[in-house]
Design an enzyme around this catalytic site. Structure first.
Site: not given
Length: 925
Positions: A356, A398, A668, A672, A736, A761, A765
């Site tokens: 979850e 570059d 840059d 590019d 489980n 559960n 979590d």
């Protein structure tokens, strides 16, 4: 919709829609996407935008300015403030944050919360009011935690993005210059002396503003061109046209659509070459781009590698849930006789098998990674780029400013055979000081050199007549100046081969003697230039031609019949940090390939200086002759690619991706931008041109490979922490559920009530909420990391059943040792197994977070230790608390606790042995 919410939909949208992934990820033009997604005519708002832009295109310059209540020399600050109140900020709500109430709804509306809500409704229908209330509290708690965490993550991401602003050059007029533009007879190209050029964030623009555009600039709004000089604009983002389109101030022919109008430019496009002044007609949501973005959102966007990876994991979990839940339903329905109870329990199992907290964990981990990267001078524009950053195994970069110091110095100015020539310096200075297009480090070096060492050399007495701007195909630019005596000279400077290709003669010595550029002379000149290149010096050729006195407008075709005067020779020494950075990247599994427009001799010298000793190179002209298959093999064998155009860079990146690499591209410049878009992760710097920063996913505040190496490691740490949660949760929940199946088959009652299973559960979590802040072993980030659903499935099947071994041992202890064998003792059985299951699940956080021995060789971060200890205390205390009856618990017998400790120690020992076997057999990440 925010990017984080789109990420959430992709994480769990697989419950309802199967996304198709494509590694080749084709970026589609906005109009093409609009047609394919809507299949209908543009709506009223789009038609209104189209009419407004058509009117602006058809007006003459003065009418267009007057219609917007602007002036020939821009707006005053007071006018800007009034217009901003009327039109709002120049932003498109493409990435805007949701209102809080809508975000709260999104946090609730996921399959897991919906399943919990169904359980609550079923509990209410069966008269179990307490279960209904408790499940409702769980839903609210889950929703609220995600809402708070994502809000914090969104705010952190916005703060980081605001550190990198795209600006526009705007004309500002003092209040005293206000005039009635309708009375002016024409548009004055010569601005008043007190009109200011100011750099402003593009979100501050308003209709009526005058913006100054040059190569590399993003078009900040929908605009009408007022003046233009060789202006070429790339409209690929809007129309899909591959080639740039030339724009003019005046219409020369009728147009069918607004995108065909030669004097209109649009937000979302960019300037490829040339210069212009443009009048802002529409901003923000009133632009064509803004209106289309409202209709499109991200419906047709292909998933990134990160999203596709998480989507694959989601499908893995769904398949397990779809298999396990029906089995649980059937077993309990037939053995217990109550299909309603069995249905509720099966739904609980399905929820128990799914993580979850995954959306919240992913969001928090990415946001934490982005903040950590910002401390290392790396700004993440798109959070899901972090994983691609860590997965990168090839970096294309570059040469200039990355491997070298980005502080180019003018080393010498010579004639064609290497002798010092002040004439070459004078012509180069006049070219640099008068050009208004894409100014670069070479121009700055020339101007600085003259300022410091040649005080007598000035541009006084020379007037600029015209300019032929630089572009990356010609690799040269020219200015035309007029001297005191009225003679006009075209001065061209640029890449050696490209300038030489338009020369017919050569100037010899200090006198104005010249010779024809025959084959023998050409070879001698090339040899002189190559000798300079071998020394690591960059050669820029300078050539001239006397122009006709009456000619005032010049084009690329006028760059012909030139006389080569000499060279400007520049030195760009390697950075001291480049060699150790390249070594560190190689150690971490990232190979570096150098892509440059410079000559191969200069690039080879620099590569050797930074430790790339045996560097094989490939030239752009060779790439032109290769098909895609040949290029795919060539990019693997070569490390240096020289004399490249933007199209070459894009092809190389695409070939590497096609070979299965995760490719980063660092650049840059305007040249590019195509490769930045083509790469898995585009990397630019905050000093880059607008289009490069816009195309990039990650912005470096320091142009250094060492900074990049630190960023790569942080990206991998972020990925490892996400992977920890998914692995731990899936294996623990699978074990489980497997235990539930065994218990359901042999026990006369449910091994655990649906409510108890959900609480267990949820507590588990919550124990992992601190995982984004966990420590990561150095050995886990030593190589590129990618999503692999098969590995996660294997991990789940390998470690999940380990907990079931001790769950079944607990069953046996409770059945034969404590006599929990009938309905009357089911609360005792369920309470004991609840505590044992929760403690082993929580312990797994520390056992499986690292392949090393927990608490000895690898220790979790303090927040994670505190979180897991808190959940252990809550789990043990819950059956003893006043709330025990609400959950169907009863106090545990004292005789159970020694056995509980023994079971936990046995589980830890078996897991330690098995994870060492797993790491040797399959590797850990």
């Amino acid at each position: 919709m925010s990017r984080l919410d789109r990420l959430f939909q992709l994480l769990f949208g697989a419950f309802f829609t199967r996304y198709k992934t494509d590694r080749r990820f084709r970026r589609r033009a906005i109009l093409e996407t609009f047609r394919s997604s809507s299949g209908s005519k543009p709506d009223k708002a789009l038609r209104y935008v189209s009419r407004a832009m058509r009117r602006a295109a058809q007006d003459d310059v003065m009418e267009a300015i007057a219609r917007l209540s602007s002036h020939t020399d821009g707006l005053t600050e007071g006018e800007v403030e009034r217009y901003r109140k009327r039109f709002g900020r120049n932003t498109v709500d493409f990435e805007a944050a949701m209102p809080w109430w809508k975000h709260l709804w999104q946090c609730y509306r996921n399959p897991f919360n919906i399943l919990l809500t169904v359980l609550a409704v079923l509990s209410a229908l069966t008269g179990d009011l307490r279960a209904t209330i408790i499940i409702g509290i769980m839903v609210l708690l889950s929703t609220f935690i995600r809402f708070v965490q994502e809000n914090r993550s969104n705010q952190a991401a916005e703060r980081l993005k605001n550190m990198v602003n795209t600006t526009a050059s705007v004309l500002r007029r003092p209040p005293k210059n206000e005039v009635n533009t309708r009375k002016n007879s024409g548009f004055d190209l010569h601005l008043k002396s007190d009109v200011r050029h100011v750099e402003l964030p593009i979100h501050d623009l308003v209709p009526g503003d005058h913006v100054v555009l040059s190569a590399g600039d993003m078009i900040p709004a929908d605009c009408r061109v007022l003046t233009a000089k060789d202006l070429f604009v790339s409209q690929a983002a809007m129309t899909g046209e591959a080639l740039p389109v030339e724009k003019f101030a005046l219409l020369s022919q009728p147009f069918e659509t607004v995108f065909d109008a030669a004097n209109l430019v649009f937000m979302g496009t960019n300037v490829v070459s040339g210069t212009a002044t443009a009048l802002v007609v529409a901003t923000g949501q009133h632009t064509y781009f803004g209106r289309l973005s409202e209709r499109l959102g991200m419906r047709d966007r292909n998933p990134t590698a990160f999203e596709a990876g998480v989507n694959g994991v989601s499908w893995l979990l769904i398949r397990f849930a779809l298999v396990m839940a029906p089995i649980v339903l059937l077993i309990n329905g037939f053995t217990k006789g109550s299909w309603v109870e069995a249905s509720v329990f099966a739904l609980s199992v399905a929820v128990g098998l799914t993580p979850e907290m995954l959306p919240m964990i992913v969001t928090s981990t990415l946001a934490r990674g982005a903040v950590a990267l910002s401390r290392k001078k790396v700004i993440v524009k798109h959070l899901d780029a972090i994983q691609n950053f860590g997965a990168m195994d090839v970096l294309c970069t570059d040469k200039t400013g990355t491997l070298t110091q980005d502080r180019i110095a003018l080393e010498r100015h010579t004639d064609v055979f290497g002798g010092i020539s002040n004439d070459v310096l004078r012509y180069a200075y006049l070219n640099s000081v008068h050009q208004t297009g894409l100014r670069n480090l070479l121009d700055d070096a020339v101007l600085q050199h003259v300022e410091l060492q040649h005080d007598l050399l000035t541009a006084q007495g020379y007037q600029k007549i015209d300019e032929i701007p630089f572009d990356f195909e010609r690799k040269r630019m020219s200015v035309v100046v007029e001297g005191r005596t009225g003679e006009r000279t075209l001065i061209c400077k640029g890449a050696f081969e490209e300038v030489l290709s338009v020369c017919e003669g050569v100037k010899l010595g200090a006198e104005n003697e010249s010779a024809a550029l025959d084959e023998d002379m050409s070879e001698r000149i090339r040899a002189a230039a190559a000798d300079l290149n071998r020394q690591g010096l960059r050669v820029v050729a300078v050539a001239i031609r006397q122009a006709r006195g009456g000619q005032s407008v010049f084009q690329v075709s006028d760059e012909a019949g030139l006389t080569l005067v000499g060279y400007m020779v520049f030195l760009d020494p390697p950075k001291e940090s480049s060699a150790p950075a390249l070594k560190a990247l190689a150690t971490h599994g990232v190979s570096v390939k150098v892509l440059t427009g410079d000559t191969e001799l200069v690039a080879l010298h620099v590569c050797r200086e930074v430790g790339l000793e045996h560097c094989r190179y490939l030239l752009g002209v060779q790439i032109d002759k290769m098909n895609d298959g040949t290029l795919a093999h060539a990019v693997e064998r070569h490390q240096l690619f020289a004399r490249l155009t933007p199209a070459h860079k894009e092809r190389i990146v695409g070939a590497l991706r096609g070979n299965g690499h995760v490719v980063g591209f660092m650049g840059d410049g305007i040249n590019d931008a195509p490769a930045l878009r083509a790469a898995d992760v585009g990397i630019s710097v905050d000093t880059g041109v607008d289009i490069a920063k816009e195309a990039a996913d990650i912005i470096l505040l320091e142009k250094s490979l060492m900074v990049l190496e630190q960023g790569v490691l942080e990206g991998r740490r972020t990925f490892v922490n996400m992977l920890k949660y998914i692995r731990m949760t899936t294996s623990s929940n699978f074990g489980n559920v497997f235990s539930v199946l065994v218990g359901s088959a042999f026990l006369p009652f449910l091994p655990m009530l649906p409510l108890q299973l959900l609480v267990q559960n949820l507590l588990y979590d919550l124990s992992q909420v601190a995982l984004p802040f966990d420590n990561v072993d150095d050995g886990l980030v030593s190589r590129p990391l990618k999503w692999d659903p098969r590995d996660i499935g294997r991990f789940m099947l390998f470690f999940g059943p380990l907990s079931s071994v001790f769950d079944i041992a607990t069953y046996a202890l409770l059945w034969w040792g404590l006599g929990a064998q009938d309905i009357a003792h089911q609360a005792l059985f369920q309470s004991c197994w609840f505590v044992e299951g929760l403690l082993t699940q929580t312990l797994i956080v520390h056992m499986l977070r690292s392949p090393k021995l927990p608490f000895v060789q690898s220790t979790a971060a303090l927040p994670l230790i505190v979180a897991t200890l808190t959940i252990i205390v809550v789990g043990i205390a819950l059956p003893l608390s006043p709330l025990a009856g609400s959950f169907g618990f009863e106090p545990l017998p004292k005789a159970f606790y020694p056995w509980l400790l023994l079971i936990i120690l046995g589980y830890a020992a078996l897991t330690t042995v098995m994870k060492r076997f797993y790491a040797r057999r399959f590797g850990w990440v």
